[in-house]
Design a protein around this motif. Structure first.
Motif, PDB file in Angstrom:
ATOM      1  N   GLN A 475      14.985 -12.517   5.756  1.00 38.29           N
ATOM      2  CA  GLN A 475      15.838 -13.720   6.463  1.00 38.29           C
ATOM      3  C   GLN A 475      15.534 -13.890   7.768  1.00 38.29           C
ATOM      4  O   GLN A 475      15.150 -14.964   8.403  1.00 38.29           O
ATOM      5  CB  GLN A 475      17.352 -13.785   6.162  1.00 38.29           C
ATOM      6  CG  GLN A 475      18.055 -14.902   6.716  1.00 38.29           C
ATOM      7  CD  GLN A 475      19.635 -14.619   6.565  1.00 38.29           C
ATOM      8  OE1 GLN A 475      20.077 -13.661   5.893  1.00 38.29           O
ATOM      9  NE2 GLN A 475      20.394 -15.506   7.097  1.00 38.29           N
ATOM     10  N   ALA A 476      15.368 -12.923   8.504  1.00 43.98           N
ATOM     11  CA  ALA A 476      15.191 -12.619  10.074  1.00 43.98           C
ATOM     12  C   ALA A 476      13.813 -13.234  10.509  1.00 43.98           C
ATOM     13  O   ALA A 476      13.670 -13.812  11.367  1.00 43.98           O
ATOM     14  CB  ALA A 476      15.434 -11.233  10.522  1.00 43.98           C
ATOM     15  N   ILE A 477      12.752 -13.109   9.611  1.00 35.65           N
ATOM     16  CA  ILE A 477      11.404 -13.432   9.912  1.00 35.65           C
ATOM     17  C   ILE A 477      11.156 -14.912   9.404  1.00 35.65           C
ATOM     18  O   ILE A 477      10.159 -15.526   9.700  1.00 35.65           O
ATOM     19  CB  ILE A 477      10.401 -12.507   9.243  1.00 35.65           C
ATOM     20  CG1 ILE A 477      10.371 -12.595   7.986  1.00 35.65           C
ATOM     21  CG2 ILE A 477      10.636 -11.195  10.324  1.00 35.65           C
ATOM     22  CD1 ILE A 477       9.089 -11.642   7.476  1.00 35.65           C
ATOM     23  N   GLY A 478      12.147 -15.201   8.523  1.00 30.90           N
ATOM     24  CA  GLY A 478      11.811 -16.806   8.110  1.00 30.90           C
ATOM     25  C   GLY A 478      11.218 -16.913   6.752  1.00 30.90           C
ATOM     26  O   GLY A 478      10.776 -17.874   6.185  1.00 30.90           O
ATOM     27  N   GLY A 479      11.603 -15.667   5.954  1.00 35.11           N
ATOM     28  CA  GLY A 479      10.776 -15.598   4.688  1.00 35.11           C
ATOM     29  C   GLY A 479       9.805 -14.730   4.429  1.00 35.11           C
ATOM     30  O   GLY A 479       8.865 -14.465   5.181  1.00 35.11           O
ATOM     31  N   ASP A 480      10.020 -13.743   3.256  1.00 33.33           N
ATOM     32  CA  ASP A 480       9.032 -12.773   3.064  1.00 33.33           C
ATOM     33  C   ASP A 480       7.866 -13.500   2.176  1.00 33.33           C
ATOM     34  O   ASP A 480       7.646 -13.288   0.874  1.00 33.33           O
ATOM     35  CB  ASP A 480       9.588 -11.589   2.093  1.00 33.33           C
ATOM     36  CG  ASP A 480       8.606 -10.489   1.973  1.00 33.33           C
ATOM     37  OD1 ASP A 480       7.619 -10.468   2.817  1.00 33.33           O
ATOM     38  OD2 ASP A 480       8.831  -9.496   0.979  1.00 33.33           O
ATOM     39  N   THR A 481       6.865 -14.327   2.992  1.00 34.16           N
ATOM     40  CA  THR A 481       5.768 -14.845   2.350  1.00 34.16           C
ATOM     41  C   THR A 481       4.527 -14.410   3.360  1.00 34.16           C
ATOM     42  O   THR A 481       4.696 -14.149   4.327  1.00 34.16           O
ATOM     43  CB  THR A 481       5.845 -16.249   2.335  1.00 34.16           C
ATOM     44  OG1 THR A 481       5.901 -16.915   3.333  1.00 34.16           O
ATOM     45  CG2 THR A 481       7.235 -16.665   1.654  1.00 34.16           C
ATOM     46  N   LYS A 482       3.410 -14.671   2.634  1.00 36.55           N
ATOM     47  CA  LYS A 482       1.965 -14.464   3.611  1.00 36.55           C
ATOM     48  C   LYS A 482       1.972 -15.733   4.533  1.00 36.55           C
ATOM     49  O   LYS A 482       1.216 -15.682   5.323  1.00 36.55           O
ATOM     50  CB  LYS A 482       1.012 -14.339   2.410  1.00 36.55           C
ATOM     51  CG  LYS A 482       0.957 -13.168   1.607  1.00 36.55           C
ATOM     52  CD  LYS A 482      -0.400 -12.960   0.769  1.00 36.55           C
ATOM     53  CE  LYS A 482      -0.340 -12.086  -0.348  1.00 36.55           C
ATOM     54  NZ  LYS A 482       0.432 -12.592  -1.388  1.00 36.55           N
ATOM     55  N   GLY A 483       2.609 -16.679   4.154  1.00 35.76           N
ATOM     56  CA  GLY A 483       2.661 -17.875   5.209  1.00 35.76           C
ATOM     57  C   GLY A 483       3.609 -18.110   6.340  1.00 35.76           C
ATOM     58  O   GLY A 483       3.178 -18.815   7.194  1.00 35.76           O
TER      59      GLY A 483
END
Length: 491
Positions: A475-483
């Motif tokens: 949540q802190a980084i804006g979503g655990d995705t490669k994008g």
């Protein structure tokens, strides 16, 4: 140097035996007045080797770093070049650094501070701390927020919290600045075990200053004032020639061979990408015969790169003997594991000068130094040949991002992870503005990525075993995705 290197295979074997017996040793009573631990020299050689082995093997570098930098295109597992991340490889990257390299380095520091090291010195602590910074920066540049403050408290905390990536950068920079000051050339360090610099404190000081430059330039678009201050304060003390390169020299002797080499079997898992080959051909780059080989088909007399991201079932895909594989030097058993070299430093200073920083010379001079040093590193030392190449890739102040970026990218080969970080950070094209990189020919298999991943997703094991902290970090980084872009990436 050769004598030191000859010894380290037996040292690593000894370390393995020591760790294998740890459980039994825990049940024994020890005399608290006597040292009963692995020598710090053994821990250092193991930390250096384990880090290089994971950074340059065919899994982490071959399946992640090199394709994400678009240096290589996958042959046997084409989905690697279409961003389908192998979770076993991803998990191994994460765990190997935390459980192997960082733990060994932390143990060196602990032994020195608890007065149980064979040679208690501040220099040993500083060297181990500098290497820790190197590893933590790779981890945070791969993933973003990561466990940092509590990672070495394994006995009491098996579900560590994740720390903010920008805050980690600040801590790492502070560590480097402090440890570089503490390094004392008049005091002993490691008499053995240091494969990179042989315990040479002066060179470790240069490496610490160099890593400060690397961190500063990576964050320059997120905090230019701080980056400028760091670079201007440290550039004079950084690596200043190829003589000072921080490299781990492998040997043509098992088990100390370069982790991915063709001395015992031919390697066909990867092709050199069309992106790399075509650009190098367009500027008559003399490094091309070193970076790549002619195709196995003897009727083909020129280098041919695999179009990046071509699926195995694509009807336009040719047979594997029609494409170039990586060069003999790149796959040599005695290849060097690169931590950082002078060409990278020169390109950092070229970019800094282009941005108006005061770094003891103009951008054109530092750029020329970087190109020349990279050619020299690969054995191209004939000055007319160097000068001829420089005329084909001249510096252009109005196009500095593309000119410096493309040559720095070439100079970072085969450092897949660093090439990938700089590709996404600097967002450069070919000189003149034409696209250098392409999206996978057959579309990305990750719905969050079109052209290039900005980060790696957290290992599945973290989602399963450390879920609460994983959820908070995601949540802190804006979503655990490669994008999801990292904090320093502003393009």
């Amino acid at each position: 140097m050769n004598k030191r290197l000859f010894k380290y295979s037996s040292i690593i074997l000894l370390l393995g035996l020591v760790f294998a017996g740890c459980k039994d040793l825990e049940d024994m009573n020890h005399d608290p007045t006597k040292a009963n631990s692995t020598p710090t020299s053994t821990l250092l050689s193991n930390a250096e080797k384990s880090a290089m082995d994971f950074l340059y093997n065919g899994l982490q570098n071959g399946r992640i770093g090199m394709p994400y930098a678009q240096y290589w295109a996958a042959n046997d597992k084409a989905n690697d070049s279409r961003y389908l991340l192998d979770e076993g490889i991803n998990n191994s990257l994460w765990n190997s650094f935390y459980a192997n390299t960082l733990r060994d380095l932390e143990e060196i520091i602990r032994l020195n501070r608890s007065h149980t090291a064979q040679e208690e010195t501040a220099n040993q602590i500083a060297i181990a701390s500098i290497l820790k910074v190197w590893i933590y920066q790779i981890l945070t540049d791969c993933y973003g927020n990561i466990p940092f403050k509590s990672t070495m408290q394994v006995a009491t905390n098996i579900t560590p919290e994740y720390d903010d990536a920008k805050t980690i950068y600040t801590a790492l920079i502070d560590t480097l600045q402090n440890q570089v000051k503490l390094l004392n050339v008049a005091q002993p360090s490691f008499k053995s075990g240091d494969i990179i610099y042989g315990g040479d404190v002066a060179k470790w000081k240069k490496l610490g200053s160099t890593l400060l430059l690397r961190m500063a330039i990576r964050m320059v678009d997120a905090d230019q004032a701080k980056a400028k201050s760091i670079i201007e304060a440290n550039y004079m003390n950084a690596i200043s020639s190829n003589d000072d390169n921080a490299v781990f020299q492998y040997l043509n002797t098992a088990p100390n061979k370069f982790p991915y080499n063709d001395s015992e079997r031919g390697l066909t898992e990867f092709f050199v990408s069309g992106t790399l080959v075509d650009y190098m051909k367009s500027v008559s780059d003399p490094r091309l015969p070193i970076f790549a080989r002619l195709p196995a088909d003897a009727s083909i007399t020129d280098y041919v790169g695999m179009p990046y991201g071509t699926d195995a079932a694509n009807p336009n895909r040719k047979g594997q003997d029609k494409y170039s594989i990586p060069g003999k030097r790149i796959y040599a058993a005695d290849m060097q594991g690169i931590l950082v070299t002078y060409p990278e430093v020169a390109f950092i200073l070229a970019e800094a000068a282009a941005r108006g920083f005061s770094v003891g010379g103009d951008a054109a001079t530092h750029y020329k130094n970087g190109v020349t040093a990279s050619l020299n590193y690969w054995g191209i030392t004939d000055q007319p040949a160097v000068d001829n190449y420089l005329t084909k890739v001249p510096y252009n102040a109005a196009d500095w991002r593309n000119v410096i970026g493309s040559q720095k990218w070439l100079a970072l080969y085969p450092q897949g992870f660093q090439g990938w970080f700089e590709r996404t950070r600097l967002h450069f094209k070919k000189p003149g503005g034409a696209d250098l990189f392409i999206a996978p020919v057959d579309p990305s298999l990750d719905q969050n990525v079109t052209v290039v991943p900005y980060r790696l997703t957290y290992p599945v094991s973290e989602q399963q075993q450390n879920k609460a902290n994983y959820d908070a970090a995601s949540q802190a980084i804006g979503g655990d995705t490669k994008g999801t872009k990292l904090w320093w990436n502003k393009f």
